[in-house]
Write an enzyme that holds these catalytic residues in place. Structure first.
Site, short mmCIF file in Angstrom:
data_model
loop_
_atom_site.label_atom_id
_atom_site.label_comp_id
_atom_site.label_asym_id
_atom_site.label_seq_id
_atom_site.Cartn_x
_atom_site.Cartn_y
_atom_site.Cartn_z
N GLU A 79 16.25 59.84 5.48
CA GLU A 79 15.33 60.95 5.75
C GLU A 79 15.61 61.65 7.07
OE1 GLU A 79 12.76 58.00 3.33
OE2 GLU A 79 14.49 57.97 4.65
N GLU A 109 11.71 52.43 -0.15
CA GLU A 109 10.38 51.98 0.28
C GLU A 109 9.62 51.36 -0.89
OE1 GLU A 109 8.22 54.88 2.63
OE2 GLU A 109 10.11 55.83 3.19
#
Length: 242
Positions: free
Chosen positions: A125, A105
């Site tokens: 995740e 990210e």
């Protein structure tokens, strides 16, 4: 953090843990890009060693947190990524190795990305029991909806030289040995225009993006906080072994 003339280099420096991030590291990155002297014209973010750019958030951040801490954790990360995305100078992610989770990210939040062909990227995740959020919302813009959905729903990891993920990278070199020359070439190009025009252009780019991303990020923060507080999430974090 190191300044060399007009270039500020920020290094994720925990090579023994694949440069996994603690919240203090996240805050340090925020400060490093939010407080730039006028002489700094470009920011380069990279990882220490040759194993990883970054493995994402350190598992201890989640394991040591209370169920109600999810919003505070993800808000600090969101603040960091927004600071990078809206920095007044161009930002380059120098991808020297695996780039996963929050580190991916972070790379997406940068304006430009330079990588070697062996770099692998992903958002694993979901395998930990938490959703991919914040600047993961940028992923469909680069790889398309189908691959983005696969990556966030399955936690799949991909090489940056695959056809689907190739649009993520602005400069792709064959091996790690070529990274520095590619970054230096890009930096030289970015130093040619004025700082002011690039700052203005970046503000415009963010305005264009925010027509869709602001609501996405706000919604993702809420989702993260809600999911993080679930008992099943706590169990998944406790059971997870990388």
């Amino acid at each position: 953090m190191r300044d060399d003339g007009a270039v500020r280099t920020i290094t994720l420096d925990r090579p023994e843990a694949a440069n996994a991030l603690h919240l203090e590291d996240v805050d340090a990155i925020t400060g490093a890009v939010a407080d730039l002297p006028d002489r700094v014209r470009v920011v380069v973010i990279t990882g220490a060693g040759d194993r990883a750019f970054g493995a994402g958030m350190h598992l201890d951040v989640f394991r040591d947190a209370a169920p109600g801490d999810g919003r505070a954790i993800i808000t600090r990360l969101a603040t960091c990524l927004r600071a990078v995305r809206t920095a007044p100078v161009p930002t380059i992610a120098r991808l020297n190795g695996a780039c996963l989770g929050a580190a991916f990210e972070l790379a997406l939040a940068c304006d430009l990305r330079v990588a070697h062909a062996g770099v692998r990227v992903g958002l694993p995740e979901v395998r930990l029991g938490i959703p991919s959020v914040v600047d993961a919302a940028l992923l469909p813009r680069y790889v398309g909806a189908a691959l983005a959905q696969e990556m966030v729903l399955t936690g799949s990891v991909h090489r940056v030289d695959e056809p689907g993920t190739a649009p993520l990278v602005n400069r792709l070199v064959d091996s790690p040995a070529g990274l520095d020359d590619a970054v230096d070439d890009l930096v030289a190009t970015l130093l040619a225009p004025t700082r002011e025009v690039l700052s203005a252009q970046k503000e415009l780019l963010e305005t264009w993006r925010e027509q869709g991303i602001t609501g996405s990020v706000e919604a993702s923060v809420d989702t993260f906080a809600e999911v993080f507080a679930l008992p099943a999430t706590r169990d998944a974090i406790a059971r997870y072994r990388p």
